[in-house]
Design a protein around this motif. Structure first.
Motif, PDB file in Angstrom:
ATOM      1  N   ALA A  39       0.847  -1.196   0.000  1.00 13.72           N
ATOM      2  CA  ALA A  39       0.000   0.000   0.000  1.00 13.72           C
ATOM      3  C   ALA A  39       0.878   1.241   0.000  1.00 13.72           C
ATOM      4  O   ALA A  39       2.021   1.214   0.453  1.00 13.72           O
ATOM      5  CB  ALA A  39      -0.909   0.001   1.222  1.00 13.72           C
ATOM      6  N   ILE A  45      -7.943   2.339   3.785  1.00 11.78           N
ATOM      7  CA  ILE A  45      -7.524   1.387   4.824  1.00 11.78           C
ATOM      8  C   ILE A  45      -8.200   1.733   6.149  1.00 11.78           C
ATOM      9  O   ILE A  45      -8.699   0.846   6.845  1.00 11.78           O
ATOM     10  CB  ILE A  45      -5.982   1.347   4.944  1.00 11.78           C
ATOM     11  CG1 ILE A  45      -5.381   0.677   3.700  1.00 11.78           C
ATOM     12  CG2 ILE A  45      -5.554   0.624   6.218  1.00 11.78           C
ATOM     13  CD1 ILE A  45      -3.866   0.813   3.593  1.00 11.78           C
ATOM     14  N   TYR A  96       1.287  -2.407   5.134  1.00 11.81           N
ATOM     15  CA  TYR A  96      -0.032  -2.637   4.553  1.00 11.81           C
ATOM     16  C   TYR A  96       0.134  -3.115   3.117  1.00 11.81           C
ATOM     17  O   TYR A  96       1.014  -2.639   2.388  1.00 11.81           O
ATOM     18  CB  TYR A  96      -0.873  -1.351   4.549  1.00 11.81           C
ATOM     19  CG  TYR A  96      -1.427  -1.002   5.901  1.00 11.81           C
ATOM     20  CD1 TYR A  96      -2.476  -1.745   6.448  1.00 11.81           C
ATOM     21  CD2 TYR A  96      -0.908   0.052   6.638  1.00 11.81           C
ATOM     22  CE1 TYR A  96      -2.980  -1.440   7.698  1.00 11.81           C
ATOM     23  CE2 TYR A  96      -1.411   0.364   7.888  1.00 11.81           C
ATOM     24  CZ  TYR A  96      -2.444  -0.385   8.418  1.00 11.81           C
ATOM     25  OH  TYR A  96      -2.941  -0.084   9.654  1.00 11.81           O
ATOM     26  N   VAL A 110      -2.388  -4.096  -0.396  1.00 13.80           N
ATOM     27  CA  VAL A 110      -3.721  -3.973  -0.981  1.00 13.80           C
ATOM     28  C   VAL A 110      -3.819  -4.888  -2.191  1.00 13.80           C
ATOM     29  O   VAL A 110      -2.814  -5.222  -2.825  1.00 13.80           O
ATOM     30  CB  VAL A 110      -4.061  -2.520  -1.391  1.00 13.80           C
ATOM     31  CG1 VAL A 110      -4.165  -1.626  -0.163  1.00 13.80           C
ATOM     32  CG2 VAL A 110      -3.058  -1.967  -2.380  1.00 13.80           C
ATOM     33  N   SER A 120      -7.522  -5.174   1.676  1.00 12.20           N
ATOM     34  CA  SER A 120      -6.267  -4.772   2.305  1.00 12.20           C
ATOM     35  C   SER A 120      -5.974  -5.696   3.480  1.00 12.20           C
ATOM     36  O   SER A 120      -6.854  -6.403   3.984  1.00 12.20           O
ATOM     37  CB  SER A 120      -6.327  -3.318   2.780  1.00 12.20           C
ATOM     38  OG  SER A 120      -7.241  -3.167   3.835  1.00 12.20           O
TER      39      SER A 120
END
Length: 148
Positions: free
Chosen positions: A7, A15, A52, A54, A64
């Motif tokens: 991400a 998120i 993170y 995605v 995510s």
């Protein structure tokens, strides 16, 4: 086809939204949005806290998760923990998480990690069935916690 990638800050708002929505859906918890925003920002500010990822289809983010590392002295290496998995309702039932999980396994093997773990709410039997189908096992440990 689905793309799975790290991400970037442009995904921050989505998120945050996914976290609040997921907590409500899976545990009927209402999270404080400002706390969640600060928590998500903290990960972007300090990659040691986690990463993170995605998943997107045709450029639109539809899922995510948060990847956190746990050091294992038994293995002299890291184990991946998957947190905060959320798949947008519009994309459910299309095998998105299994594709994300396959990408995570590849990432973990490439980086020399020793495995992958995650938490699942005891009442979330649908997710438990998915994880079992993917080859995960609920064998060794029960989770005990005391939150302050």
């Amino acid at each position: 086809s689905m793309e799975f990638h790290a991400a970037s800050p442009e995904h921050y708002d989505l998120i945050c939204h996914y976290q609040v929505t997921m907590a409500k859906e899976t545990e009927d918890m209402t999270l404080d949005l400002e706390t969640v925003k600060a928590g998500v920002q903290a990960v972007f500010d300090d990659p040691r806290k986690g990463e993170y990822y995605v998943a997107s289809v045709d450029g639109k983010v539809i899922a995510s998760l948060l990847l956190i590392l746990e050091w294992s002295d038994w293995r002299n290496g890291s184990v991946m923990w998957v947190h905060s998995v959320y798949v947008d309702p519009s994309a459910r039932g299309q095998g998105i998480f299994p594709k994300m999980y396959a990408s995570l396994q590849e990432l973990g093997k490439d980086r020399g990690y020793y495995g992958v773990r995650l938490y699942v709410d005891k009442l979330n039997t649908k997710a438990q069935r998915v994880y079992t189908r993917l080859g995960m096992k609920n064998e060794h440990y029960d989770l005990y916690e005391q939150m302050f």
